[in-house]
Design a protein around this motif. Sequence first.
Motif, short mmCIF file in Angstrom:
data_model
loop_
_atom_site.label_atom_id
_atom_site.label_comp_id
_atom_site.label_asym_id
_atom_site.label_seq_id
_atom_site.Cartn_x
_atom_site.Cartn_y
_atom_site.Cartn_z
N ALA A 620 32.69 31.56 48.96
CA ALA A 620 34.05 32.08 48.97
C ALA A 620 34.08 33.60 48.81
CB ALA A 620 34.86 31.42 47.84
N LEU A 621 33.02 34.17 48.19
CA LEU A 621 32.96 35.62 48.04
C LEU A 621 33.01 36.32 49.40
CD1 LEU A 621 30.25 36.15 45.27
CD2 LEU A 621 32.66 36.75 45.15
N THR A 622 32.28 35.79 50.41
CA THR A 622 32.20 36.43 51.72
C THR A 622 33.47 36.24 52.53
OG1 THR A 622 31.18 34.47 52.71
CG2 THR A 622 29.71 36.12 51.74
N GLN A 623 34.30 35.28 52.11
CA GLN A 623 35.50 34.99 52.88
C GLN A 623 36.70 35.80 52.39
OE1 GLN A 623 35.93 30.76 52.50
NE2 GLN A 623 34.08 30.31 53.72
N ALA A 624 36.69 36.19 51.11
CA ALA A 624 37.81 36.93 50.54
C ALA A 624 37.69 38.41 50.89
CB ALA A 624 37.86 36.75 49.02
N ARG A 625 38.82 39.13 50.92
CA ARG A 625 38.81 40.55 51.15
C ARG A 625 38.36 41.25 49.89
NH1 ARG A 625 43.28 42.68 51.38
NH2 ARG A 625 42.85 44.47 52.77
N PHE A 626 37.62 42.36 50.05
CA PHE A 626 37.03 43.01 48.89
C PHE A 626 38.10 43.58 47.95
CE2 PHE A 626 34.82 46.68 46.87
CZ PHE A 626 33.95 45.93 46.10
N PRO A 627 39.18 44.19 48.43
CA PRO A 627 40.21 44.65 47.48
C PRO A 627 40.78 43.51 46.65
CG PRO A 627 40.50 45.74 49.60
CD PRO A 627 39.46 44.69 49.81
N ASP A 628 40.94 42.31 47.25
CA ASP A 628 41.45 41.17 46.49
C ASP A 628 40.47 40.76 45.40
OD1 ASP A 628 43.62 41.21 48.17
OD2 ASP A 628 42.85 39.62 49.50
N LEU A 629 39.17 40.84 45.72
CA LEU A 629 38.16 40.51 44.70
C LEU A 629 38.24 41.47 43.54
CD1 LEU A 629 35.12 39.67 47.03
CD2 LEU A 629 36.58 38.05 45.81
N LEU A 630 38.42 42.80 43.85
CA LEU A 630 38.52 43.78 42.77
C LEU A 630 39.77 43.54 41.92
CD1 LEU A 630 37.37 47.13 44.45
CD2 LEU A 630 36.12 45.71 42.82
N ARG A 631 40.90 43.19 42.55
CA ARG A 631 42.12 42.90 41.78
C ARG A 631 41.90 41.72 40.84
NH1 ARG A 631 44.37 43.89 46.97
NH2 ARG A 631 45.51 45.90 47.02
N GLN A 632 41.19 40.70 41.37
CA GLN A 632 40.93 39.50 40.55
C GLN A 632 40.09 39.86 39.34
OE1 GLN A 632 40.23 35.85 42.78
NE2 GLN A 632 38.48 35.45 41.46
N LEU A 633 39.02 40.71 39.56
CA LEU A 633 38.18 41.14 38.43
C LEU A 633 39.00 41.97 37.44
CD1 LEU A 633 34.84 42.16 40.22
CD2 LEU A 633 35.18 40.22 38.67
N SER A 634 39.90 42.85 37.97
CA SER A 634 40.71 43.71 37.09
C SER A 634 41.63 42.85 36.21
CB SER A 634 41.54 44.68 37.94
OG SER A 634 40.70 45.50 38.72
N GLU A 635 42.29 41.89 36.83
CA GLU A 635 43.21 41.04 36.07
C GLU A 635 42.47 40.21 35.04
OE1 GLU A 635 45.23 38.85 39.05
OE2 GLU A 635 46.53 40.52 39.68
N ALA A 636 41.24 39.77 35.39
CA ALA A 636 40.46 39.00 34.42
C ALA A 636 40.13 39.85 33.21
CB ALA A 636 39.18 38.47 35.09
N VAL A 637 39.78 41.15 33.44
CA VAL A 637 39.45 42.04 32.32
C VAL A 637 40.69 42.30 31.48
CG1 VAL A 637 38.74 44.40 31.75
CG2 VAL A 637 37.50 43.09 33.49
N ILE A 638 41.83 42.48 32.17
CA ILE A 638 43.08 42.72 31.43
C ILE A 638 43.39 41.53 30.53
CG2 ILE A 638 45.58 42.97 31.71
CD1 ILE A 638 45.00 44.51 34.31
N GLY A 639 43.25 40.32 31.08
CA GLY A 639 43.57 39.14 30.29
C GLY A 639 42.58 38.90 29.19
N ARG A 640 41.32 39.22 29.44
CA ARG A 640 40.29 38.91 28.46
C ARG A 640 40.23 39.97 27.37
NH1 ARG A 640 34.48 39.70 30.48
NH2 ARG A 640 35.45 38.78 32.32
N ALA A 641 40.25 41.28 27.72
CA ALA A 641 40.00 42.34 26.75
C ALA A 641 41.24 43.15 26.41
CB ALA A 641 38.92 43.28 27.30
N ARG A 642 42.39 42.81 26.99
CA ARG A 642 43.63 43.54 26.77
C ARG A 642 43.48 45.03 27.09
NH1 ARG A 642 46.60 40.41 22.98
NH2 ARG A 642 46.02 38.26 23.35
N LEU A 643 42.67 45.33 28.16
CA LEU A 643 42.43 46.71 28.59
C LEU A 643 43.42 47.09 29.67
CD1 LEU A 643 38.55 47.02 28.85
CD2 LEU A 643 40.03 48.11 27.20
N SER A 644 43.68 48.41 29.75
CA SER A 644 44.52 48.92 30.85
C SER A 644 43.59 49.25 32.03
CB SER A 644 45.27 50.17 30.40
OG SER A 644 45.97 50.73 31.50
N VAL A 645 43.78 48.56 33.13
CA VAL A 645 42.92 48.75 34.32
C VAL A 645 43.80 49.18 35.48
CG1 VAL A 645 41.31 47.69 35.93
CG2 VAL A 645 41.31 46.97 33.52
N ASN A 646 43.48 50.36 36.04
CA ASN A 646 44.20 50.88 37.22
C ASN A 646 43.27 50.77 38.45
OD1 ASN A 646 46.50 51.61 35.76
ND2 ASN A 646 45.56 53.57 35.17
#
Length: 764
Positions: A620-646
């Motif tokens: 599924a990694l190769t099928q998703a667009r790379f910006p979408d993958l980065l957004r998913q990682l950013s949101e996971a960090v926000i939810g997990r560590a309560r960090l501000s990610v831009n």
Amino acid sequence: MFDTAAVGIGIMSLDRKLMDANPALCQMFGMPRDELIGQMPVVVTYPGDYEASTQQFMDLISGNVDSFWGERRYQRKNGEVFWAHVTMSLVRNEKGKPLYIIGMLVDIDERKRAMLELNESAERFRAIFDSTAIGLGLLRLDGKILRVNAAVCQMSGYTEEELKQRYDYENVYPEDREIGHTEFTELVSGKRVSFEIERRYVRKNGEVFWSRLSFAPVHAANGKPLYLVGIIEDIDGQKKVFTELQQSEARFRAIFENSAIGMSLVGLDRQPVEVNPAISRLSGYSREEYIKKNTREIVHPDDVNIGDAEFQELLDGKRDSYQIEKRFLRKQGGYYCARQTISGVRGPDGKPQFIVSMTEDITEQKKAQQNLQESEARFRAMFDHISIGMTLMSLDWRILAANQMATRILGYTLDELMDLDPAKLTLPEDQEIGMTEFRDLVAGRRDSMQIEKRNVRKNGESFWARIAYALVRQPDGRPQYLVGSIEDINEQKLAADKLAAQEAEYRRTLEQRVQERTRELEETNLRLVGEVEQRRKAEAVLASKAAEEAITAERTRLARDLHDAVTQTLFSASLIAEILPELWQIDPDEARKSNEELRQLTRGALAEMRTLLLELRPAALTQARFPDLLRQLSEAVIGRARLSVNLTVEGDYELPPDVKVTFYRIAQESLNNIVKYARATQVEIRIRLDCCNVHLEIHDNGCGFDLAAVKPTSLGMRIMRERAEVIHAHFQVASSPGQGTTVCVDWNKDELTPIANLPTRGEP
């Protein structure tokens, strides 16, 4: 043409001696050629006309005139006197120096007598006019034809009536109509009594011919001219003879000037008179310099006397020509070898007048001959003293020569070998060995051959010999003869046979040992096959067990991640959701903040779940667009560590699958490190997706670290760097204590793009 001309032609030397005469001239004087050659003009000229002719000759020789003509009387051998029209022309060389005189005589005795009789009697004139073979005509003073005789009609092709309707100039070749015009005017006006010219006329059929004309007026009693008497003579044959003589001279001059071989005219004192350009090229001297030198001055001192005896024989009349070879000096130094052909040019008396020399440069030929002689000497020395037998053989396999070693090997003398059939030198059962190659050699289809066969000495002893033949060809490539060599290899053959027997014994022993060793190896191999099979089964069991353990470990990791990330996030979200109704009644503003926090927690939990699903489904990694993958990682960090990610995305370039996975893993590892070690409150992620050029930058405001203190074997850094190297990307980390950390990755589809030095925390 000289011998067959109808007019008398003679060649005279400058001292007025006759050098040659054609048959017509001999017949004219009634003398054979041998008697006529060498005679002076005084012998054949009528005494009363001799003085005038002498003065004309002096003017010709002195160069005052190039030619003269006139009419005078001559005496035949029988004493008979006759009138002749004589033309004398001087032949000069290129420098204008007189060489000899060419004279042409036309017997005009009949014409002269006709003119005399015309003056004596009109009747006799009429008879002569009508019957003479010379063309006669009467013309008005304006040139209108009044009467012509049969000779003129025959000459022109017109009838008399046709000619009487024409003016004389109408029959003249257009280009020659001005010739004689002035003389004709002077004749009519009485300024001259007669004149003679040569010009071309046109026959009725259009044919052009040369003629000689004489005009004289007939005067009335008061001295005024009444009409003109013209005599016309067809001299076309004479003109052609003279023209051919000129052309012959021109051809000789062209050959002389343009010949590639040096040519020179030399006096009897060996002084050059004339040389061609080839002589100048050979000697280096100009023509003017060369003719000032005696030929002996330009000959190599050692060769000066070569040819003296032959030259004297030429002067004495014992030979007409000879050929010699000698060396000549060049002006610029050195010398050249030349082959000279010397020929004498003789006068009517048989004495030589001058010498014609032809010089051919044979320097290269001489060098080639010398090289050939040296080569032959080297070959002869080698042939006579080499340690193997050497022979020269004809193409029909006959021995022409042999050295001493060949006679020693075969036991025959040279004379015996030259009379012997070479086939008798070979053992009968070996005679066909090499015959195919030999025939190809003789036919020119090959250049050499070598064979080994048994030969027979004179005493009947047989021996092994190595025989070689090489073909010598003619310059055109055709076979000429053979060079053969024979070498006694009997001892070598016996030693080789002995060695072969020993090798065969060694081979049998070795084969036996190989067979024994092969059996031992086969038995060992069977044991190893059994052990390998047992080990393969054990490894299969271990692999199966390891796979099960890996699955268990992966499940444990996923469970831990679910517990650590998703479960805790969901637990926090449930607590906020429970107190949110009460908090909304107590403090709406704080409730709104809690509601926003609840929303981020649920989005982070959702992102974490999607990330874990990607781990379970890597495709599924190769099928998703790379910006979408980065957004998913950013949101996971926000939810997990309560960090501000831009997250900032520029461009819309679709990465290749392997590049996309690599960038994803590096971003994932960097964000995990920030959560675990950086103690950061703000994360900036920038991705620029240009065509074929991608730049990823992740920066945090955490505690940072000292790059120099990081061990090269650090697992996280090493894994990210290795991932970048796999896709030929450039990976760089910039950090310092208290200044945060920046990770950059650059990838270019066409080439490796270097990254500028990254700024440290706090720099613009």
